[in-house]
Design an enzyme around this catalytic site. Structure first.
Site, PDB file in Angstrom:
ATOM      1  N   ASP A  21       1.784  -9.939  10.998  1.00  0.00           N
ATOM      2  CA  ASP A  21       1.656  -9.178  12.245  1.00  0.00           C
ATOM      3  C   ASP A  21       1.999 -10.094  13.414  1.00  0.00           C
ATOM      4  OD1 ASP A  21       0.802  -7.730  14.433  1.00  0.00           O
ATOM      5  OD2 ASP A  21      -1.332  -7.805  13.898  1.00  0.00           O
ATOM      6  N   ASN A  23       2.752  -9.343  16.599  1.00  0.00           N
ATOM      7  CA  ASN A  23       2.296  -9.009  17.960  1.00  0.00           C
ATOM      8  C   ASN A  23       0.802  -8.716  18.033  1.00  0.00           C
ATOM      9  OD1 ASN A  23       2.371  -6.610  16.617  1.00  0.00           O
ATOM     10  ND2 ASN A  23       3.447  -5.461  18.214  1.00  0.00           N
ATOM     11  N   ASP A  25      -1.302  -6.587  16.706  1.00  0.00           N
ATOM     12  CA  ASP A  25      -1.853  -5.240  16.915  1.00  0.00           C
ATOM     13  C   ASP A  25      -2.561  -4.715  15.653  1.00  0.00           C
ATOM     14  OD1 ASP A  25       0.260  -4.750  15.229  1.00  0.00           O
ATOM     15  OD2 ASP A  25       1.192  -3.188  16.469  1.00  0.00           O
ATOM     16  N   ASP A  29       4.796  -6.369  10.875  1.00  0.00           N
ATOM     17  CA  ASP A  29       5.990  -5.839  11.542  1.00  0.00           C
ATOM     18  C   ASP A  29       7.252  -6.623  11.153  1.00  0.00           C
ATOM     19  OD1 ASP A  29       5.766  -8.219  13.176  1.00  0.00           O
ATOM     20  OD2 ASP A  29       4.195  -7.163  14.287  1.00  0.00           O
ATOM     21  N   ASP A  98      13.659   1.122   0.710  1.00  0.00           N
ATOM     22  CA  ASP A  98      12.948   2.094  -0.111  1.00  0.00           C
ATOM     23  C   ASP A  98      13.507   3.468   0.262  1.00  0.00           C
ATOM     24  OD1 ASP A  98      10.817   3.274  -1.689  1.00  0.00           O
ATOM     25  OD2 ASP A  98       9.663   1.463  -1.228  1.00  0.00           O
ATOM     26  N   ASP A 200      12.163   6.052  -4.759  1.00  0.00           N
ATOM     27  CA  ASP A 200      10.794   6.506  -4.989  1.00  0.00           C
ATOM     28  C   ASP A 200      10.759   7.750  -5.889  1.00  0.00           C
ATOM     29  OD1 ASP A 200       8.004   6.069  -3.845  1.00  0.00           O
ATOM     30  OD2 ASP A 200       8.268   8.182  -3.366  1.00  0.00           O
ATOM     31  N   GLU A 254      12.167   4.277  -9.413  1.00  0.00           N
ATOM     32  CA  GLU A 254      10.754   4.317  -9.797  1.00  0.00           C
ATOM     33  C   GLU A 254      10.589   5.532 -10.698  1.00  0.00           C
ATOM     34  OE1 GLU A 254       6.225   4.704  -8.107  1.00  0.00           O
ATOM     35  OE2 GLU A 254       7.838   5.973  -7.377  1.00  0.00           O
ATOM     36  N   HIS A 323       2.967  -2.407  -4.881  1.00  0.00           N
ATOM     37  CA  HIS A 323       1.968  -1.928  -3.915  1.00  0.00           C
ATOM     38  C   HIS A 323       1.073  -0.829  -4.466  1.00  0.00           C
ATOM     39  CE1 HIS A 323       5.215   0.892  -3.875  1.00  0.00           C
ATOM     40  NE2 HIS A 323       4.478   1.736  -3.187  1.00  0.00           N
ATOM     41  N   ASP A 324       1.333  -0.368  -5.686  1.00  0.00           N
ATOM     42  CA  ASP A 324       0.527   0.710  -6.268  1.00  0.00           C
ATOM     43  C   ASP A 324      -0.401   0.227  -7.378  1.00  0.00           C
ATOM     44  OD1 ASP A 324       1.787   2.644  -4.678  1.00  0.00           O
ATOM     45  OD2 ASP A 324       3.366   2.991  -6.149  1.00  0.00           O
TER      46      ASP A 324
HETATM   47  C1  GLC Z   1       5.563   6.230  -5.196  1.00  0.00           C
HETATM   48  C2  GLC Z   1       5.141   5.134  -4.262  1.00  0.00           C
HETATM   49  C3  GLC Z   1       3.736   5.408  -3.813  1.00  0.00           C
HETATM   50  C4  GLC Z   1       3.727   6.738  -3.095  1.00  0.00           C
HETATM   51  C5  GLC Z   1       4.316   7.851  -3.964  1.00  0.00           C
HETATM   52  C6  GLC Z   1       4.634   9.074  -3.155  1.00  0.00           C
HETATM   53  O1  GLC Z   1       4.818   6.232  -6.367  1.00  0.00           O
HETATM   54  O2  GLC Z   1       5.275   3.888  -4.858  1.00  0.00           O
HETATM   55  O3  GLC Z   1       3.223   4.399  -2.999  1.00  0.00           O
HETATM   56  O4  GLC Z   1       2.436   7.075  -2.732  1.00  0.00           O
HETATM   57  O5  GLC Z   1       5.513   7.461  -4.564  1.00  0.00           O
HETATM   58  O6  GLC Z   1       5.721   8.836  -2.310  1.00  0.00           O
END
Ligand code: GLC
Length: 546
Positions: A21, A23, A25, A29, A98, A200, A254, A323-324
């Site tokens: 981050d 700035n 906040d 970013d 993404d 995605d 994905e 991230h999931d």
């Molecule tokens: C994918 C992403 C996830 C998101 C989902 C809906 O699984 O990795 O983070 O919530 O799609 O877009």
């Protein structure tokens, strides 16, 4: 095998909200990412995959896009994005975007127009359908709990489809105009010089029919929208109409709910260049048994599925974290006595696999799951919805439901602000309350500490990445499983010129083996003091076979 940049370079995933981050906040970013490019260069990665940075109300942290051509002001501006591409290029790092096109945000202009005006052309960008008597149009349920259908406000018996949250309406890929819109988005970013897209939930975009689904607790209806022929055709069109006009660009999908055969078909038809499988990632998720206790991950929960894919498909996106998912050391490693050894063993294991290697921010310093995250501190929409559903369906208390969700699928474990040093907020920013709480362990586990320790996890990652970057065998060699028992995996990576044997012990046990070191030379290992013919707890070695 055809050599391509996307096959050779290690790809590092950044979750922009949590990386840096600049700035102060509370939100990460683009300028923060630019500040840290030298860190990434030094780590040895060759591409960055950015989780979504587009305009978004952040109901699903950016996976709900309200304008594909704008950058979320929290992250910066389009100028900042152009600077990022330029600065990354100076360091020979490519950027991967993404691509979230199964759905938009309900705040997207298309959806807003569709709601306002029944005769708008945008109505047909989505799935608007009449209810079935008093019920929704079909019995499908959302991956994020509840029905897939939400009532349209101020309209009698009208619904729209959303496979994820109700703020993420699904796009209609039977509509030619939607396909054209996506092609324009692809062109826009490819013209800026991005190297590819992580797509995605890309194997669910085409709904062959809206008929009722077979009985299933999770994602009922999936047989009507997973891996459909129409899905392949759309991706083949993106290739022909757009991607083929650019050099060396790629798509990684994905794709949950895949078999190796279908995965290979995506590659053979050039619908995708590679994909992510989810067998190891979901090995204990969405199962009811752990509702009573914390799931226990065994080494074979990781080895078995990974090796299945390594053997059966020609190329893959290999990863342990994103991230999931929960953090890999917390699942398959050891958080206590063998913390460092286990994190390094996982590093050696991942970086020796076939395919393109994906690392997730924090993995390189051995970040762990939160120890004490409460329901109130949780941000993840999926986790919160899962708690509500568990309470309703299983009649358990909120406490128990949250424990279950937190131990198995709470995605916030991977989303804590990055730990740069031991200053306030782990150096993520200058002290403003971050959007999600800092992980409790930031005073010990952080980049600065690890940079100063020759034996750190971070320094081992650097060594392993360098090793892979210089190894044709790890990049392009064949994969062959030699043996794996419940604790130790052995596999070969092989070219005409060289054979490497990888041995990984993912347990606290010692293993004696008279032949372990026979006719072999150790090239890299996570212990400084290997003892002949003995494999120590979480010891991992790459041998060259003489
Ligand atoms: C994918 C992403 C996830 C998101 C989902 C809906 O699984 O990795 O983070 O919530 O799609 O877009």
């Amino acid at each position: 095998m055809e050599k391509r940049a996307y096959k050779e370079r290690i790809i590092y995933q950044i979750y922009p909200l949590s990386f840096k981050d600049s700035n102060n906040d509370g939100y990460g970013d683009l300028k923060g990412i630019i500040e840290k490019l030298d860190y990434l260069k030094d780590l040895g990665i060759g591409m960055i995959w950015l989780s979504p940075i587009y305009a978004s109300p952040l109901k699903d942290n950016g996976y709900d896009i309200s304008d594909y051509y704008k950058i979320n002001p929290l992250f910066g501006t389009m100028d900042d994005f152009d600077t990022l591409i330029k600065e990354a290029k100076k360091r020979d790092i490519k950027i991967v975007m993404d691509l979230v096109i199964n759905h938009t945000s309900d705040q997207h202009l298309w959806f807003q127009e569709a709601l306002k005006n029944k005769d708008s052309k945008y109505r047909n960008y989505y799935y608007f359908r009449k209810g079935n008597g008093k019920k929704p149009p079909n019995n499908w349920n959302s991956a994020f709990s509840g029905s897939c259908w939400e009532r349209v406000p101020n309209e009698e018996n009208m619904y729209y489809l959303h496979l994820f949250t109700k703020e993420q309406p699904d796009l209609n890929y039977h509509n030619e105009e939607v396909i054209k819109e996506v092609e324009n988005i692809l062109k826009f970013y490819l013209d800026k010089g991005v190297a590819g897209f992580r797509c995605d939930v890309i194997n669910q975009i085409y709904k062959t029919s809206l008929d009722n689904g077979k009985f299933s607790l999770f994602s009922r209806g999936r047989e009507h929208y997973e891996n459909q022929e129409g899905n392949f055709k759309i991706l083949e069109r993106f290739r022909k109409d757009v991607l083929d006009n650019y050099d060396d660009v790629f798509l990684v999908g994905e794709t949950s709910a895949l078999t190796p055969k279908i995965g290979q078909e995506y590659i053979d038809r050039r619908a995708l260049d590679m994909f992510f499988e989810f067998d190891h990632a979901f090995c204990k998720s969405f199962k009811l048994i752990p509702i009573f206790k914390k799931p226990f991950y065994k080494p074979k929960d990781l080895f078995k599925p990974i090796f299945k894919w390594q053997k059966e498909v020609s190329w893959i996106g290999a990863y342990l974290e994103n991230h999931d998912q929960l953090r890999s050391v917390s699942r398959f490693g050891n958080e206590n006595k063998f913390y460092k050894e286990s994190a390094k063993a996982l590093s050696l294991f991942l970086l020796s696999l076939k395919g393109t290697i994906f690392l997730y921010e924090g993995e390189e310093i051995g970040t762990l799951n939160y120890k004490n995250l409460t329901y109130e501190e949780t941000n993840d929409c999926m986790a919160k919805n899962a708690v509500d559903s568990a309470m309703k369906i299983l009649h358990v208390s909120k406490n128990r439901a949250f424990k279950w969700v937190n131990n198995t699928v709470n995605r916030d474990h991977a989303r804590a602000p990055f730990e740069w040093d031991d200053s306030i907020n782990g150096g993520f920013n200058d002290g403003h309350k971050p959007w999600l709480k800092i992980n409790e362990h930031y005073k010990e586990i952080n980049v600065k500490n690890e940079e100063n320790d020759a034996n750190s996890i971070l320094n081992f990652y650097k060594q392993m990445i360098k090793f892979r970057n210089n190894s044709e065998t790890l990049k392009y060699g064949n994969f062959k499983e030699v043996s794996s028992n419940n604790y130790v995996a052995k596999f070969l990576r092989k070219t005409d010129k060289e054979s490497l044997l990888i041995v990984v012990n993912l347990s606290k046990k010692f293993f004696k083996d008279k032949k372990l070191d026979e006719s072999k030379e150790i090239l890299i290992s996570n212990y400084n003091n290997h003892e002949k013919n003995l494999l120590k707890p979480f010891e991992a070695i790459i041998y060259k076979i003489k």
